[in-house]
Motif scaffolding. Structure first.
Motif, short mmCIF file in Angstrom:
data_model
loop_
_atom_site.label_atom_id
_atom_site.label_comp_id
_atom_site.label_asym_id
_atom_site.label_seq_id
_atom_site.Cartn_x
_atom_site.Cartn_y
_atom_site.Cartn_z
N TYR A 1 0.85 -1.17 0.00
CA TYR A 1 0.00 0.00 0.00
C TYR A 1 0.90 1.23 0.00
N PRO A 2 0.97 1.96 -1.10
CA PRO A 2 1.85 3.14 -1.16
C PRO A 2 1.24 4.33 -0.43
N LEU A 3 2.08 5.06 0.27
CA LEU A 3 1.67 6.32 0.89
C LEU A 3 2.23 7.47 0.07
N ASP A 4 1.60 8.63 0.17
CA ASP A 4 2.10 9.81 -0.52
C ASP A 4 3.48 10.18 0.02
N ALA A 5 4.25 10.90 -0.77
CA ALA A 5 5.61 11.29 -0.39
C ALA A 5 5.61 12.16 0.86
N PHE A 6 6.69 12.06 1.61
CA PHE A 6 6.92 12.89 2.79
C PHE A 6 8.08 13.82 2.50
N LEU A 7 7.97 15.06 2.94
CA LEU A 7 9.06 16.03 2.86
C LEU A 7 9.11 16.70 4.22
N VAL A 8 10.19 16.44 4.98
CA VAL A 8 10.30 16.95 6.34
C VAL A 8 11.67 17.55 6.59
N ASN A 9 11.73 18.46 7.56
CA ASN A 9 12.99 19.00 8.06
C ASN A 9 13.58 18.01 9.05
N ILE A 10 14.87 17.81 8.98
CA ILE A 10 15.56 17.01 9.99
C ILE A 10 16.79 17.79 10.46
N ALA A 11 17.17 17.53 11.69
CA ALA A 11 18.32 18.22 12.27
C ALA A 11 19.62 17.64 11.74
N SER A 12 20.61 18.52 11.65
CA SER A 12 21.94 18.13 11.21
C SER A 12 22.95 19.00 11.93
N ASP A 13 24.18 18.51 12.05
CA ASP A 13 25.21 19.34 12.67
C ASP A 13 25.56 20.54 11.79
N ARG A 14 25.06 20.57 10.58
CA ARG A 14 25.27 21.69 9.66
C ARG A 14 23.97 22.46 9.43
N GLY A 15 23.08 22.43 10.40
CA GLY A 15 21.80 23.13 10.26
C GLY A 15 20.72 22.21 9.76
N SER A 16 19.62 22.78 9.36
CA SER A 16 18.50 21.97 8.90
C SER A 16 18.77 21.35 7.54
N ARG A 17 18.26 20.17 7.37
CA ARG A 17 18.28 19.47 6.09
C ARG A 17 16.87 18.99 5.83
N PHE A 18 16.63 18.60 4.60
CA PHE A 18 15.34 18.06 4.23
C PHE A 18 15.48 16.59 3.89
N LEU A 19 14.47 15.83 4.25
CA LEU A 19 14.38 14.43 3.85
C LEU A 19 13.13 14.29 2.99
N GLN A 20 13.30 13.77 1.80
CA GLN A 20 12.17 13.43 0.95
C GLN A 20 12.12 11.91 0.92
N MET A 21 10.95 11.36 1.25
CA MET A 21 10.85 9.93 1.40
C MET A 21 9.51 9.43 0.89
N LYS A 22 9.53 8.26 0.29
CA LYS A 22 8.31 7.53 -0.05
C LYS A 22 8.43 6.15 0.57
#
Length: 96
Positions: A1-22
């Motif tokens: 069962y596929p879910l719609d894509a996720f795009l979230v901010n995640i913490a990093s030692d170099r500031g915020s990063r984005f994770l795009q995931m399906k």
């Protein structure tokens, strides 16, 4: 069962990063699709909360990804009544 894509901010030692995931869920019962459709907002919220609680270093590590997979399965199964998710498959996992 596929879910719609996720795009979230995640913490990093170099500031915020984005994770795009399906991801896709393997269900133990085809009838579970109806319950998932009804609970889609709650399921997405639970997954987003898990994703944003992780940091870049954790998610880059294979052990961290396996733990995330198990945590997503446990969280989603906790919301379902008519069946269970057998497995979670990442079909896209991209950092920006």
């Amino acid at each position: 069962y596929p879910l719609d894509a996720f795009l979230v901010n995640i913490a990093s030692d170099r500031g915020s990063r984005f994770l795009q995931m399906k991801l896709e869920l393997e269900l133990d019962n085809p009838a579970l699709e109806d319950e998932i459709a009804l609970k889609r907002p709650a399921l997405r919220d639970a997954i987003i909360v898990l994703l944003t609680s992780r940091n870049y270093a954790e998610l880059r590590d294979p052990k961290g990804m396996r733990k995330l997979r198990a945590d997503i399965m446990r969280s989603v199964n906790g919301l379902l009544k008519s069946g269970q998710v057998r497995e979670v498959y990442f079909t896209q996992f991209h950092f920006n």
